[in-house]
Design an enzyme around this catalytic site. Sequence first.
Site, PDB file in Angstrom:
ATOM      1  N   ASP A  23       0.830  -1.206   0.000  1.00 62.34           N
ATOM      2  CA  ASP A  23       0.000   0.000   0.000  1.00 62.34           C
ATOM      3  C   ASP A  23       0.864   1.255   0.000  1.00 62.34           C
ATOM      4  OD1 ASP A  23      -2.275   1.523   0.073  1.00 62.34           O
ATOM      5  OD2 ASP A  23      -2.744   1.123   2.174  1.00 62.34           O
ATOM      6  N   HIS A  36       4.020   3.505  -8.886  1.00 64.35           N
ATOM      7  CA  HIS A  36       3.852   2.089  -9.203  1.00 64.35           C
ATOM      8  C   HIS A  36       5.148   1.489  -9.737  1.00 64.35           C
ATOM      9  CE1 HIS A  36      -0.281   2.545  -8.279  1.00 64.35           C
ATOM     10  NE2 HIS A  36      -0.624   3.165  -9.389  1.00 64.35           N
ATOM     11  N   GLU A  82      -0.634 -13.615  11.883  1.00 63.24           N
ATOM     12  CA  GLU A  82      -0.158 -12.466  12.632  1.00 63.24           C
ATOM     13  C   GLU A  82      -0.044 -11.285  11.670  1.00 63.24           C
ATOM     14  OE1 GLU A  82       0.336 -12.383  15.898  1.00 63.24           O
ATOM     15  OE2 GLU A  82      -0.256 -14.498  16.051  1.00 63.24           O
ATOM     16  N   ARG A  90     -10.567   2.420 -10.776  1.00 59.96           N
ATOM     17  CA  ARG A  90      -9.654   3.558 -10.897  1.00 59.96           C
ATOM     18  C   ARG A  90      -9.774   4.180 -12.289  1.00 59.96           C
ATOM     19  NH1 ARG A  90      -4.138   1.909  -7.622  1.00 59.96           N
ATOM     20  NH2 ARG A  90      -5.185   1.448  -5.648  1.00 59.96           N
ATOM     21  N   LEU A 126      11.064 -20.768  -4.313  1.00 57.89           N
ATOM     22  CA  LEU A 126      10.080 -19.861  -3.713  1.00 57.89           C
ATOM     23  C   LEU A 126       8.822 -19.907  -4.560  1.00 57.89           C
ATOM     24  CD1 LEU A 126       9.164 -17.404  -1.880  1.00 57.89           C
ATOM     25  CD2 LEU A 126      10.160 -15.932  -3.657  1.00 57.89           C
TER      26      LEU A 126
END
Length: 272
Positions: A47, A64, A234, A98, A158
């Site tokens: 954000d 961006h 969490e 947007r 990953l």
Amino acid sequence: MAGDSETVTLLEAGRDQDQGQGQSVPGPAGAPSPGGAMPRHVAIIMDGNGRWAARRGLPRVEGHRRGVEAVRRAVRSAIDLRIPYLTIYSFSSENWRRPAAEVADLMGLLKLFVRRDLADLHANGVRVRIIGERDGLPGDIAGLLREAEERTARNTKLTLVVAFNYGGRQEILRAVQTLARAVAEGRLSPEAIDAAAMTGALDTDGIPDPDLVIRTSGEQRVSNFLTWQTAYSEFVFVPDFWPDFDHATFLAAIGEFQSRDRRFGGLSARAG
């Protein structure tokens, strides 16, 4: 990210299922508590791109672009820390609201990412998985998402989960519809619908729930992100705008995670 945030990045440019049993692995020099439990899955609500740009008198698209650089840093950090799963909230189902020019800029960044970053991710053993609604996407965008998944499907270092055209409530509705069709067709009894069946019908089937969710920019809400999956996650909220997110911020968030007492409705493990 979604509706009220400004997370749009990576694909716009470039626990063991036993919940709570985070990996305990040594990290690189400077990592917090190397002997402590590391999160197996970190999810990030990226954000603040637009606000980062506005404070510098720059166009939003520059925020961006800088956000893409932060995604690259986050991916590298996850690899270095041996975190198996990293999810980023790239483009929400609400982001289509947007201005058309901004959406066009973001889609252009997505295409740039595929040209410039996908080969590097593949070379570094990163598997890309996309979650979110595919129906109704422009054909070229749907094709790019499919290319990213197919090209990296066998990588294991990953798993980078990219939430694109994604909304948590919408995902749950799609899962419920899938289960309802199975019941209507006689393939599933209503009594067989349990948490495992629901989890298996979600976009994230086969991906462990996030242990840690990080949100940047100081906002403290989930904004329709992984609504089902974050029931026991969490949360760490950091004040930095997403373009300023770096390895030190990532480490600090993990350090905060390690300080938490994760009870999952039971008694504290620290009580002895």
